[in-house]
Design a protein around this motif. Structure first.
Motif: not given
Ligand code: IPE
Ligand code: IPE
Ligand code: MG
Length: 252
Positions: A25-30, A39, A43, A69, A74, A77, A81, A85
């Motif tokens: 599940m990627d791309g939440n931050g963007r 960001r 999530h 998840a 991770n 980070r 963040e 999470l």
């Molecule tokens: C995925 O989204 C969620 C986790 C890794 C917890 P990201 O947080 O990696 O979102 P992007 O890749 O920065 O957009």
């Protein structure tokens, strides 16, 4: 397909609907950044996409859903963040387990739990125990999970159980891997546009169909899932054989 059966040892049954779907599940931050939000707002929205995905799998009679998840990488980070999470995860366990239980879902958590605090470890255990006797979808959440950790951990457990071993075969190892209760994933989905595995299920993805989409995880809705399933249906899963062999009725 029995427990521990291996796609490299025998050809698994092939169905139009995958039995096991695994998702990065990627791309939440963007997603959040595009909206000038922090960001963590991404999530939060990502959790809603999880709810929708679980419902879709129940509706479609998909038996296993595995969601990445939090990876073992991770932790790199920013601490705020990571903390967010963790609290989102704890909160989600508190709020969602009852609903999952009512929906007959079996909840499993995979990954190295030793890194989590006692309270969280206890909650994880309770959630698993509460839902263990259910018979519907098996939802596996991978937290502090890494594919290499999984394999090394399995080796260590095997060595502990059978220290006399000098050589092993696949079937010795697989019972100790993270998901002995599930067949190998049929379909892997990664949202967010990156085309990499990021240390997710390295062993288990040996013959999984890979699907990558630029859709960001919070935007991954039923239609997006349907598109992934359509792509899956169009794949020819040969498992080493030729197309011609697949066309033959009951070829051995
Ligand atoms: C995925 O989204 C969620 C986790 C890794 C917890 P990201 O947080 O990696 O979102 P992007 O890749 O920065 O957009
Ligand atoms: C993979 O996403 C991990 C999860 C979705 C939990 P990342 O966003 O952390 O992956 P990389 O580091 O960009 O490959
Ligand atoms: Mg990412």
């Amino acid at each position: 397909m029995g427990l521990f059966s291996s796609s490299t040892k025998e050809v698994p049954p092939i169905q139009d609907v995958p039995q096991h779907v695994a998702v990065i599940m990627d791309g939440n931050g963007r997603w959040a950044k595009k909206r000038f939000l922090p960001r963590v707002a991404g999530h939060q929205r990502g959790l809603e996409a999880v709810r929708a995905m679980v419902k879709a799998c129940v509706r479609l009679d998909i038996k296993f859903l595995t969601l990445f998840a939090f990876s073992s990488e991770n932790w790199r980070r920013p601490p705020e963040e990571v903390t967010f999470l963790m609290s989102l995860f704890l909160e989600a366990l508190d709020r969602e387990v009852k609903k999952l239980h009512e929906a007959n879902v079996i909840l499993k958590l995979i990954g190295d739990r030793a890194a989590f605090n006692e309270a969280l470890q206890q909650k994880m255990l309770e959630a698993e125990q509460k839902t263990a006797a259910n018979t519907g979808l098996t939802l596996t959440i991978a937290v502090n999970y890494g594919g290499r950790w999984d394999v090394v951990n399995a080796f260590n457990q095997l060595l502990q159980a059978q220290p006399q071993l000098k050589q092993i075969q696949e079937s010795d190892l697989t019972p100790y891997l993270s998901m002995p209760y599930a067949p190998e994933p049929d379909l892997f989905i990664r949202t967010g546009g990156e085309t990499r595995i990021s240390n997710f299920l390295l062993w288990q993805l040996a013959y999984t169909e890979l699907y990558f989409t630029p859709t960001l995880w919070p935007d991954f809705d039923d239609a997006a899932f349907e598109a992934a399933l359509t792509s899956y249906r169009q794949r020819e899963r040969r498992f080493g054989r030729t197309s011609e062999q697949l066309a033959e009725p009951k070829a051995s």
